[in-house]
Design a protein around this motif. Structure first.
Motif, PDB file in Angstrom:
ATOM      1  N   VAL A 139      75.951   0.826  23.476  1.00  0.00           N
ATOM      2  CA  VAL A 139      76.783  -0.185  24.136  1.00  0.00           C
ATOM      3  C   VAL A 139      77.882  -0.678  23.201  1.00  0.00           C
ATOM      4  CG1 VAL A 139      76.804  -2.479  25.178  1.00  0.00           C
ATOM      5  CG2 VAL A 139      74.905  -0.920  25.639  1.00  0.00           C
ATOM      6  N   GLN A 140      77.499  -1.039  21.981  1.00  0.00           N
ATOM      7  CA  GLN A 140      78.490  -1.589  21.061  1.00  0.00           C
ATOM      8  C   GLN A 140      79.597  -0.588  20.769  1.00  0.00           C
ATOM      9  OE1 GLN A 140      77.083  -3.578  17.450  1.00  0.00           O
ATOM     10  NE2 GLN A 140      78.897  -2.813  16.378  1.00  0.00           N
ATOM     11  N   ALA A 141      79.248   0.680  20.635  1.00  0.00           N
ATOM     12  CA  ALA A 141      80.265   1.701  20.353  1.00  0.00           C
ATOM     13  C   ALA A 141      81.284   1.775  21.477  1.00  0.00           C
ATOM     14  CB  ALA A 141      79.598   3.061  20.149  1.00  0.00           C
ATOM     15  N   ASN A 142      80.812   1.762  22.720  1.00  0.00           N
ATOM     16  CA  ASN A 142      81.735   1.824  23.857  1.00  0.00           C
ATOM     17  C   ASN A 142      82.626   0.593  23.934  1.00  0.00           C
ATOM     18  OD1 ASN A 142      81.235   4.346  25.032  1.00  0.00           O
ATOM     19  ND2 ASN A 142      79.414   3.601  26.087  1.00  0.00           N
ATOM     20  N   LYS A 143      82.045  -0.566  23.681  1.00  0.00           N
ATOM     21  CA  LYS A 143      82.838  -1.795  23.782  1.00  0.00           C
ATOM     22  C   LYS A 143      83.859  -1.886  22.646  1.00  0.00           C
ATOM     23  CE  LYS A 143      79.822  -4.464  26.701  1.00  0.00           C
ATOM     24  NZ  LYS A 143      79.434  -5.814  27.119  1.00  0.00           N
ATOM     25  N   THR A 144      83.480  -1.406  21.476  1.00  0.00           N
ATOM     26  CA  THR A 144      84.425  -1.386  20.360  1.00  0.00           C
ATOM     27  C   THR A 144      85.588  -0.445  20.666  1.00  0.00           C
ATOM     28  OG1 THR A 144      82.654  -1.880  18.780  1.00  0.00           O
ATOM     29  CG2 THR A 144      84.682  -0.946  17.891  1.00  0.00           C
ATOM     30  N   LYS A 145      85.276   0.721  21.244  1.00  0.00           N
ATOM     31  CA  LYS A 145      86.331   1.671  21.625  1.00  0.00           C
ATOM     32  C   LYS A 145      87.279   1.056  22.653  1.00  0.00           C
ATOM     33  CE  LYS A 145      83.525   5.851  20.937  1.00  0.00           C
ATOM     34  NZ  LYS A 145      82.826   6.950  21.658  1.00  0.00           N
ATOM     35  N   ALA A 146      86.721   0.297  23.577  1.00  0.00           N
ATOM     36  CA  ALA A 146      87.558  -0.325  24.609  1.00  0.00           C
ATOM     37  C   ALA A 146      88.532  -1.317  23.983  1.00  0.00           C
ATOM     38  CB  ALA A 146      86.678  -1.022  25.643  1.00  0.00           C
ATOM     39  N   ARG A 147      88.054  -2.135  23.061  1.00  0.00           N
ATOM     40  CA  ARG A 147      88.948  -3.103  22.411  1.00  0.00           C
ATOM     41  C   ARG A 147      90.007  -2.384  21.576  1.00  0.00           C
ATOM     42  NH1 ARG A 147      83.980  -5.432  21.462  1.00  0.00           N
ATOM     43  NH2 ARG A 147      84.094  -5.073  19.209  1.00  0.00           N
ATOM     44  N   ALA A 148      89.605  -1.299  20.929  1.00  0.00           N
ATOM     45  CA  ALA A 148      90.578  -0.517  20.158  1.00  0.00           C
ATOM     46  C   ALA A 148      91.658   0.042  21.080  1.00  0.00           C
ATOM     47  CB  ALA A 148      89.870   0.613  19.415  1.00  0.00           C
TER      48      ALA A 148
END
Length: 203
Positions: free
Chosen positions: A155-164
């Motif tokens: 989950v955290q990886a996907n959300k970090t990618k979205a913010r990037a």
């Protein structure tokens, strides 16, 4: 088979998948209702939760009021959805009500020229009902990032990618609001504001 027929079959398949997911959610709600009282008791009363949320959104609003008065650049805030923007745990129904203190935060940001993005672990198949729900309860929606189909990343990886990705589109994320560390960790935001999750009860 003609391309038109193939397209119709594809749409029908997606629609069926969405209905199955929504049906599964309903089953999950039924299971939650039948859960032992000890599990349900872990979540506080609704009024307590709203008070705890407000204790976070009040300083967040003060911060945004000052930060967004600084001219220059394209600014944005990022909001989680379940139990952050929408009362998922406490309210059922087709249209889940907004968490009012968070809605007020989104309205403040929008009034000062910031874009409002939503980043959620909901599946991409639920884009239409999710965006419809957010707009129906009053949220400005400048972008919605969901879990891509056939994506099994944390989950955290996907959300970090979205913010990037939001940053790569030219925005400065001045605030990121969520109720779980996976909503907030990973950077790509000037400030983070964590709402209560009561040790994971409000996931």
């Amino acid at each position: 088979m003609s391309s038109t027929s193939k397209a119709r079959l594809a749409v029908a398949g997606v629609a069926s998948s969405v209905l199955l997911l929504l049906g599964s959610a309903g089953t999950a709600d039924a299971r939650s209702a039948a859960a032992p009282a000890a599990v349900s008791a872990a979540a506080p009363a609704y009024a307590t939760w709203i008070a705890d949320v407000t204790a976070v959104t009040t300083p967040a609003a003060d911060y945004l009021a000052g930060r967004l008065d600084v001219p220059g650049g394209r600014t944005a805030i990022v909001l989680d959805i379940d139990n952050t923007s929408l009362e998922t745990y406490y309210s059922g129904g087709i249209t889940t009500p907004a968490v009012k203190p968070v809605l007020a935060l989104a309205e403040l940001a929008k009034s000062k020229g910031a874009a409002v993005f939503f980043v959620s672990d909901r599946t991409e198949l639920l884009r239409w009902p999710t965006e419809g729900n957010l707009k129906a309860v009053g949220y400005p929606v400048d972008g919605l990032y969901l879990r891509p189909l056939f994506n099994f990343d944390p989950v955290q990886a996907n959300k970090t990618k979205a913010r990037a990705a939001i940053e790569q589109a030219g925005y400065t994320i001045v605030a990121n609001v969520g109720n779980n560390r996976t909503d907030l960790d990973g950077g790509h935001a000037e400030r983070t504001f964590k709402l209560p999750d009561y040790d994971g009860v409000l996931s």
